[in-house]
Scaffold this motif. Structure first.
Motif, PDB file in Angstrom:
ATOM      1  N   SER A 135      56.987  61.715 -51.523  1.00 48.27           N
ATOM      2  CA  SER A 135      56.400  62.469 -50.418  1.00 48.27           C
ATOM      3  C   SER A 135      55.153  63.156 -50.946  1.00 48.27           C
ATOM      4  CB  SER A 135      57.411  63.501 -49.920  1.00 48.27           C
ATOM      5  OG  SER A 135      56.863  64.262 -48.883  1.00 48.27           O
ATOM      6  N   ILE A 136      53.984  62.682 -50.539  1.00 52.93           N
ATOM      7  CA  ILE A 136      52.746  63.151 -51.162  1.00 52.93           C
ATOM      8  C   ILE A 136      52.085  64.290 -50.398  1.00 52.93           C
ATOM      9  CG2 ILE A 136      52.224  61.030 -52.379  1.00 52.93           C
ATOM     10  CD1 ILE A 136      50.365  60.275 -50.054  1.00 52.93           C
ATOM     11  N   ALA A 137      52.555  64.567 -49.185  1.00 52.61           N
ATOM     12  CA  ALA A 137      51.997  65.715 -48.454  1.00 52.61           C
ATOM     13  C   ALA A 137      53.034  66.213 -47.476  1.00 52.61           C
ATOM     14  CB  ALA A 137      50.726  65.308 -47.710  1.00 52.61           C
ATOM     15  N   GLN A 138      53.099  67.542 -47.345  1.00 50.73           N
ATOM     16  CA  GLN A 138      53.998  68.136 -46.354  1.00 50.73           C
ATOM     17  C   GLN A 138      53.207  69.207 -45.624  1.00 50.73           C
ATOM     18  OE1 GLN A 138      56.712  69.252 -49.359  1.00 50.73           O
ATOM     19  NE2 GLN A 138      56.786  67.073 -49.882  1.00 50.73           N
ATOM     20  N   ILE A 139      52.933  68.953 -44.381  1.00 49.99           N
ATOM     21  CA  ILE A 139      52.022  69.824 -43.638  1.00 49.99           C
ATOM     22  C   ILE A 139      52.800  70.588 -42.580  1.00 49.99           C
ATOM     23  CG2 ILE A 139      50.019  69.821 -42.109  1.00 49.99           C
ATOM     24  CD1 ILE A 139      49.558  66.992 -43.799  1.00 49.99           C
ATOM     25  N   HIS A 168      48.246  69.026 -33.252  1.00 48.13           N
ATOM     26  CA  HIS A 168      47.605  69.430 -34.510  1.00 48.13           C
ATOM     27  C   HIS A 168      46.738  68.279 -34.981  1.00 48.13           C
ATOM     28  CE1 HIS A 168      50.386  72.762 -34.747  1.00 48.13           C
ATOM     29  NE2 HIS A 168      51.423  71.952 -34.795  1.00 48.13           N
ATOM     30  N   ALA A 173      42.093  63.947 -45.995  1.00 47.49           N
ATOM     31  CA  ALA A 173      41.532  64.225 -47.320  1.00 47.49           C
ATOM     32  C   ALA A 173      41.962  65.599 -47.826  1.00 47.49           C
ATOM     33  CB  ALA A 173      40.017  64.121 -47.256  1.00 47.49           C
ATOM     34  N   SER A 174      41.891  66.595 -46.960  1.00 51.16           N
ATOM     35  CA  SER A 174      42.241  67.947 -47.418  1.00 51.16           C
ATOM     36  C   SER A 174      43.718  68.251 -47.210  1.00 51.16           C
ATOM     37  CB  SER A 174      41.413  68.984 -46.663  1.00 51.16           C
ATOM     38  OG  SER A 174      41.691  68.894 -45.271  1.00 51.16           O
ATOM     39  N   GLY A 175      44.403  67.417 -46.434  1.00 53.48           N
ATOM     40  CA  GLY A 175      45.819  67.662 -46.189  1.00 53.48           C
ATOM     41  C   GLY A 175      46.057  68.897 -45.344  1.00 53.48           C
ATOM     42  N   ALA A 176      45.082  69.280 -44.553  1.00 55.53           N
ATOM     43  CA  ALA A 176      45.216  70.510 -43.783  1.00 55.53           C
ATOM     44  C   ALA A 176      44.992  70.246 -42.299  1.00 55.53           C
ATOM     45  CB  ALA A 176      44.201  71.537 -44.278  1.00 55.53           C
ATOM     46  N   VAL A 177      45.575  71.140 -41.492  1.00 51.55           N
ATOM     47  CA  VAL A 177      45.312  71.110 -40.055  1.00 51.55           C
ATOM     48  C   VAL A 177      43.938  71.704 -39.831  1.00 51.55           C
ATOM     49  CG1 VAL A 177      46.018  72.036 -37.822  1.00 51.55           C
ATOM     50  CG2 VAL A 177      47.752  71.318 -39.470  1.00 51.55           C
ATOM     51  N   ILE A 178      43.045  70.940 -39.227  1.00 57.17           N
ATOM     52  CA  ILE A 178      41.690  71.447 -38.988  1.00 57.17           C
ATOM     53  C   ILE A 178      41.504  71.949 -37.564  1.00 57.17           C
ATOM     54  CG2 ILE A 178      40.558  70.144 -40.805  1.00 57.17           C
ATOM     55  CD1 ILE A 178      39.704  68.138 -38.564  1.00 57.17           C
ATOM     56  N   LYS A 179      42.416  71.591 -36.713  1.00 56.46           N
ATOM     57  CA  LYS A 179      42.293  72.074 -35.337  1.00 56.46           C
ATOM     58  C   LYS A 179      43.646  72.020 -34.644  1.00 56.46           C
ATOM     59  CE  LYS A 179      39.295  72.035 -31.377  1.00 56.46           C
ATOM     60  NZ  LYS A 179      38.092  71.548 -30.743  1.00 56.46           N
TER      61      LYS A 179
END
Lengths: 329, 393
Positions: A135-139, A168, A173-179
């Motif tokens: 699991s490479i990302a958990q948002i 969401h 790339a950043s693994g983040a919610v941008i909006k």
């Protein structure tokens, strides 16, 4: 003139003949796969809608997708925290990918190396690398994430939160919610329009479809309502969607209103309401777009819609609480 | 569960909400929560020999969960919500708390109070700019008072009775024996049920009071075979708020008949076994929060009250608290309580419209309104007092 029904009946008789050999299938078997949420199995029907096999899976199978060459069918099993992998050729579960808690809906990255999956009871979207199974990302998301869709270039993932009434927008790339885009109540599923310009979101409890402009990630226009004659808006609980490759028609299952709406992709007007079974849920188009099949969650059956005539041609019992239909054209 | 790759850890854990209606710094929103220091309703139901029946518990965890569930909506809308939990010993103390909360800018106060106490508190605070949300008092008279400062997410007695009666009507179990216990509240419930039954043309064959005493002089009331004999019926309705008579009733009756009301099949805002409409996720979150899987009606009512307030702040696009209150009571408001429909408040009595679960100990048998009951505006208004017949008293 032979009707389609007669052709199908003829084909069924032929298919039932015991001496006919089964061809060796790779892709394009014509088989239909239906996940049964309470039956803990995937039932397989052939192109004549005869049942071939019931494949026992991990518990609570729901969303399903084929891999890139359609040799495998991936099935998210919510109560066992796994995505089972079924071999399309042998019709057996051959592998299982461990996921976070309660996987519900998932989507492949364009290179099919990553699975993005919503963990319904854990308020997160996770990315799993398929080769390493890590699991490479958990948002973190709002509560009860459901629908997941990945952009064609793999750079953006959209996920709904049913409780927060949001979409969401995740930057890979950043693994983040941008909006966060506030939509209607209980947003469920997504489709992209084939021209790449719009994202459609079904909002189950406010009975509406929101359209989001992908260039700006803003809601565009008024939300759409589709209410079959004789129903009130609150009776309509839209969930599943499918769109033809040319974008001319969008199929929308209307949940408790027991119909599928066929919508003109340009005008957004309804072309036809098609009566199906109880609580229409997911809808899938065959790869040649000659039929669509919808799962009816509360009548334990699936309805086949002929896309030329936009008529329901038959309804087939499948088992306990069908969730997703995948047609291997 | 697999571990997060370290180089993504920081990025993945950061949530960067960009809101459509964000403020620069989040507005502080305080939501009041008010209950009694000692509330007799939460006494352990000790019965004979210290056996404890399934007790009611204060529903404050439901309210906390409602605030928590919609935190992300709050983030997007630019506010930060806190639940201000207060208690007081008596009506005077409660009224003082309400005044303090109002002065502190708490426009909405979720209340968990018995009906007679709430009646007095609402009356004493009716001129304050505050809206109280009733989560645990079902009594119809509170709705009929038409307090401008009172809304209800607890179901009303009449909504619950109407739900049971719809089931009987659909099943054609038209002959009903009504039993009620010694508590005055039992008679009230029996009367509400009888009125609902008569509205749908059911036939109440007899109404009898029951008692637990084994005194031979009150045998007509305490001997279950006698109490349920001498007359024919399809179903027994029992109103027994203490619960100790009702639980012995099924299978002890003269005739083989189902029991509904305080035992057997019960009507409520919510049942922990409700499986649809995202309910299992709600119950599972409640269990993680409280260690108790049995989320019940009051817990649900407190949860929905908190969600309603959070939704109003988050979606009304208003900042003036009075306008937010008006929006929450208005036609554009809808809250998802995981019962499959958007719910709103009735303008004539402040009661939240809602489906009602009809359940046994371990399953929801039906959810009212049942199929077939029609209404010009919304089928949810077939439960409870509808607008044309409602009168403020």
């Amino acid at each position: 003139m032979t009707t389609r029904r007669q052709l199908l009946q003829g084909a069924a008789l032929v298919g039932a003949a015991p001496l006919l050999p089964r061809p060796a299938y790779a892709a394009g078997t014509g088989n239909i796969f239906v996940s049964l949420e309470k039956g803990n199995e995937v039932v397989v029907l052939d192109r004549t809608y005869a049942q071939i096999k019931r494949i026992a899976t991990s518990k609570r199978p729901r969303d399903m997708h084929f891999n890139q060459d359609r040799t495998q069918l991936f099935v998210a099993c919510g109560d066992d925290d796994a995505i089972d992998i079924i071999d399309v050729n042998t019709l057996e579960v051959v592998d299982s990918v461990v996921t976070g808690p309660s996987p519900e809906v998932f989507a492949f990255s364009p290179d099919y190396k990553t699975i993005w999956v919503s963990n319904e009871e854990y308020s997160q979207l996770e990315a799993i690398d398929l080769e390493s199974r890590v699991s490479i990302a958990q948002i973190p998301t709002g509560a009860e994430p459901e629908g997941v869709i990945v952009s064609e270039d793999g750079k953006t993932v959209y996920v709904t939160s049913e409780v927060a009434d949001m979409v969401h927008v995740v930057d890979v790339a950043s693994g983040a919610v941008i909006k966060n885009i506030l939509v209607g109540t209980r947003p469920r599923r997504f489709i992209f329009t084939p021209d790449g310009k719009q994202l459609w979101v079904s909002c189950e409890l406010s009975s509406e479809i929101f359209i989001i402009d992908r260039a700006t990630n803003e809601i565009v226009g008024d939300s759409l309502f589709f209410v079959p004659p004789g129903f009130k808006p609150e009776d309509v609980t839209p969930v599943g969607m499918a769109v033809t490759r040319d974008g001319s028609k969008i199929l929308l299952s209307l949940g408790r209103a027991n119909h599928v709406a066929v919508i003109d992709g340009t005008t957004h007007e309804v072309i036809k309401y098609i009566l199906v079974g109880r609580r229409a849920w997911s809808v899938d188009l065959s790869p040649d777009e000659s039929v669509a099949i919808v799962s009816n969650g509360l009548s334990d059956d699936i309805t086949v819609i002929d896309m030329a005539s936009l008529e329901p041609t038959q309804t087939i019992p499948v088992g306990r609480v069908p969730h997703t239909v995948m047609i291997d054209g | 569960m697999a571990r997060l790759a370290p180089w993504l850890m920081g990025a993945a854990l950061s949530l960067l909400p960009v809101a459509a209606i964000a403020q620069d710094a989040p507005r502080d929103v305080r939501i009041g929560y008010l209950s009694l220091d000692y509330d007799a309703r939460y006494d352990e139901k000790l019965v004979y020999l210290g056996l404890v029946l399934d007790p009611l518990t204060p529903p404050v965890p439901g309210a906390r969960m409602g605030v928590e569930d919609l935190k992300i909506l709050a983030d997007a809308a630019g506010f930060s919500a806190t639940l201000d939990e207060q208690k007081a010993a008596d009506v005077a103390g409660l009224v003082a708390r309400v005044q303090e909360m109002a002065a502190a800018g708490e426009r909405f106060i979720i209340v968990d109070l018995p009906a007679d106490v709430l009646d007095q508190v609402a009356a004493a605070t009716r001129d304050l700019k505050v809206t109280l949300l009733n989560t645990t008092a079902h009594e119809d008279f509170l709705r009929e008072r038409c307090y401008p400062n009172l809304l209800h997410t607890a179901a009303s007695d009449r909504q619950l009775a109407d739900a049971l009666v719809q089931l009987l009507r659909v099943r054609n179990w038209t002959n009903v024996l009504v039993l009620f216990g010694q508590n005055p509240r039992d008679k009230v419930l029996a009367d509400v049920f009888t009125a609902s039954a008569q509205r749908l043309r059911l036939n109440v064959v007899d109404t009898r009071q029951v008692t637990q005493s084994t005194d031979s002089e009150s045998m007509e009331q305490n001997n279950t075979l006698l109490v349920t004999g001498g007359v024919d019926y399809d179903v027994i309705y029992i109103a027994d708020t203490q619960g100790d008579y009702a639980r012995y009733l099924p299978y002890a009756t003269q005739l083989p008949r189902p029991v509904i009301g305080s035992t057997g099949l019960e009507a409520a805002e919510w049942n922990w076994t409700w499986e649809r409409d995202g309910a299992s996720q709600v119950i599972s979150r409640f269990d993680r929060l409280t260690g108790d899987l049995h989320m019940d009606g009051p817990d649900w009512a407190a949860w929905v009250a908190a969600k309603s307030v959070m939704t109003a702040y988050g979606k009304s696009r208003k900042t003036d608290p009075d306008e937010i209150d008006a929006w929450m009571r208005g036609a554009r408001f809808g809250v998802d309580g995981s019962k499959g429909v958007l719910m709103s408040f009735r303008p004539w009595d402040g009661q939240m419209r809602m489906p009602i679960t009809l359940s046994t100990a371990d399953a929801v048998i039906e959810a009212a309104p049942l199929d077939g009951f029609e209404h010009q505006v919304t089928t949810l208004d077939t439960l409870g007092t509808d607008q044309p017949e409602f009168v403020c008293k």
